[in-house]
Design a protein around this motif. Structure first.
Motif, PDB file in Angstrom:
ATOM      1  N   MET A   7      19.548  51.196  50.171  1.00 30.19           N
ATOM      2  CA  MET A   7      20.529  52.066  50.815  1.00 30.19           C
ATOM      3  C   MET A   7      21.873  51.989  50.098  1.00 30.19           C
ATOM      4  O   MET A   7      22.278  50.929  49.629  1.00 30.19           O
ATOM      5  N   THR A   8      22.556  53.129  50.029  1.00 30.20           N
ATOM      6  CA  THR A   8      23.919  53.177  49.490  1.00 30.20           C
ATOM      7  C   THR A   8      24.843  53.771  50.557  1.00 30.20           C
ATOM      8  O   THR A   8      24.374  54.298  51.572  1.00 30.20           O
ATOM      9  N   ALA A   9      26.137  53.735  50.308  1.00 25.91           N
ATOM     10  CA  ALA A   9      27.113  54.300  51.251  1.00 25.91           C
ATOM     11  C   ALA A   9      26.838  55.784  51.505  1.00 25.91           C
ATOM     12  O   ALA A   9      27.086  56.286  52.604  1.00 25.91           O
ATOM     13  N   HIS A  42      28.170  52.742  59.280  1.00 33.51           N
ATOM     14  CA  HIS A  42      28.369  52.246  57.908  1.00 33.51           C
ATOM     15  C   HIS A  42      27.512  51.020  57.653  1.00 33.51           C
ATOM     16  O   HIS A  42      28.005  49.950  57.313  1.00 33.51           O
ATOM     17  N   LEU A  43      26.216  51.215  57.821  1.00 34.59           N
ATOM     18  CA  LEU A  43      25.264  50.124  57.620  1.00 34.59           C
ATOM     19  C   LEU A  43      25.294  49.560  56.206  1.00 34.59           C
ATOM     20  O   LEU A  43      25.021  48.382  56.008  1.00 34.59           O
ATOM     21  N   SER A  44      25.618  50.385  55.233  1.00 34.39           N
ATOM     22  CA  SER A  44      25.616  49.896  53.844  1.00 34.39           C
ATOM     23  C   SER A  44      26.620  48.765  53.649  1.00 34.39           C
ATOM     24  O   SER A  44      26.460  47.950  52.747  1.00 34.39           O
ATOM     25  N   ASP A  45      27.652  48.693  54.516  1.00 30.63           N
ATOM     26  CA  ASP A  45      28.612  47.588  54.431  1.00 30.63           C
ATOM     27  C   ASP A  45      27.979  46.267  54.855  1.00 30.63           C
ATOM     28  O   ASP A  45      28.385  45.204  54.398  1.00 30.63           O
ATOM     29  N   ARG A  52      20.371  40.051  53.330  1.00 31.69           N
ATOM     30  CA  ARG A  52      20.228  41.290  54.107  1.00 31.69           C
ATOM     31  C   ARG A  52      20.055  42.476  53.165  1.00 31.69           C
ATOM     32  O   ARG A  52      20.873  42.692  52.289  1.00 31.69           O
ATOM     33  N   LYS A  53      19.031  43.241  53.418  1.00 32.44           N
ATOM     34  CA  LYS A  53      18.788  44.449  52.616  1.00 32.44           C
ATOM     35  C   LYS A  53      18.281  45.560  53.526  1.00 32.44           C
ATOM     36  O   LYS A  53      17.608  45.301  54.519  1.00 32.44           O
ATOM     37  N   TYR A  54      18.600  46.797  53.152  1.00 34.83           N
ATOM     38  CA  TYR A  54      18.056  47.953  53.853  1.00 34.83           C
ATOM     39  C   TYR A  54      17.586  48.953  52.803  1.00 34.83           C
ATOM     40  O   TYR A  54      18.277  49.188  51.811  1.00 34.83           O
ATOM     41  N   TYR A  55      16.403  49.499  53.029  1.00 32.57           N
ATOM     42  CA  TYR A  55      15.799  50.441  52.097  1.00 32.57           C
ATOM     43  C   TYR A  55      15.529  51.758  52.807  1.00 32.57           C
ATOM     44  O   TYR A  55      15.164  51.773  53.984  1.00 32.57           O
ATOM     45  N   VAL A  56      15.705  52.840  52.079  1.00 30.73           N
ATOM     46  CA  VAL A  56      15.357  54.157  52.599  1.00 30.73           C
ATOM     47  C   VAL A  56      14.196  54.713  51.786  1.00 30.73           C
ATOM     48  O   VAL A  56      13.958  54.278  50.651  1.00 30.73           O
ATOM     49  N   ILE A  57      13.479  55.646  52.398  1.00 28.89           N
ATOM     50  CA  ILE A  57      12.467  56.395  51.653  1.00 28.89           C
ATOM     51  C   ILE A  57      12.905  57.847  51.649  1.00 28.89           C
ATOM     52  O   ILE A  57      13.471  58.348  52.615  1.00 28.89           O
ATOM     53  N   GLU A  58      12.673  58.465  50.513  1.00 26.04           N
ATOM     54  CA  GLU A  58      13.065  59.867  50.323  1.00 26.04           C
ATOM     55  C   GLU A  58      11.847  60.765  50.352  1.00 26.04           C
ATOM     56  O   GLU A  58      10.787  60.405  49.841  1.00 26.04           O
TER      57      GLU A  58
END
Length: 158
Positions: A7-9, A42-45, A52-58
């Protein structure tokens, strides 16, 4: 083929909408859930370090169709909490939830965690079904639970 990325901002609004839309569908747009967390917009913060990491799928046209994350769960030794597994309605029922769990468990192992922990709610029966199918075992409510509305708790040895 799903495209996974950290994830990015630029994903903050899409992920916050994904979480809120899902919670609202299941009548969980109430206090005591992540719906009202101050940091949700603002989860990317919060994510993006070794603990801690968060990933998205496109989807095919680059839009965010799902996401999943993890963060250290301090009360339990060597444990990461599986967090915020959500999909758009169009992405549900296609096996992506199961795939996301496999993906995040691999990331947890790479980060050195030995156990995955998660919190959910009776209203989220499809999610509970997937967790049980993936080998998660229900446990008693840990006293450290932050989201007071959550009422089902699971763990799995990685």
């Amino acid at each position: 083929m799903l495209k996974y990325r950290e994830m990015t901002a630029a994903d903050n609004a899409a992920v916050a909408a994904l979480v809120r839309n899902n919670l609202k569908q299941f009548n969980l747009d109430i206090p005591g859930t992540v719906y009202f967390d101050e940091g949700l917009d603002h989860l990317s913060d919060y994510y993006g370090n070794n603990e801690r990491k968060y990933y998205v799928i496109e989807g095919d046209n680059g839009e965010v169709i799902g996401g999943i994350g993890f963060a250290r769960f301090e009360p339990m030794k060597d444990t990461a909490e599986l967090q915020k597994l959500y999909l758009t309605d169009a992405a549900k029922g296609l096996g992506f939830g199961s795939e996301l769990i496999d993906y995040i468990e691999d990331r947890m192992r790479e980060a050195g965690y030995k156990v995955s922990y998660l919190e959910t709610h009776d209203n989220l029966q499809a999610a509970i079904h997937i967790y049980e199918k993936k080998g998660y075992k229900e446990i008693e409510r840990p006293k450290e639970v932050v989201h007071s509305t959550m009422n089902r708790f699971f763990r799995k040895e990685l």
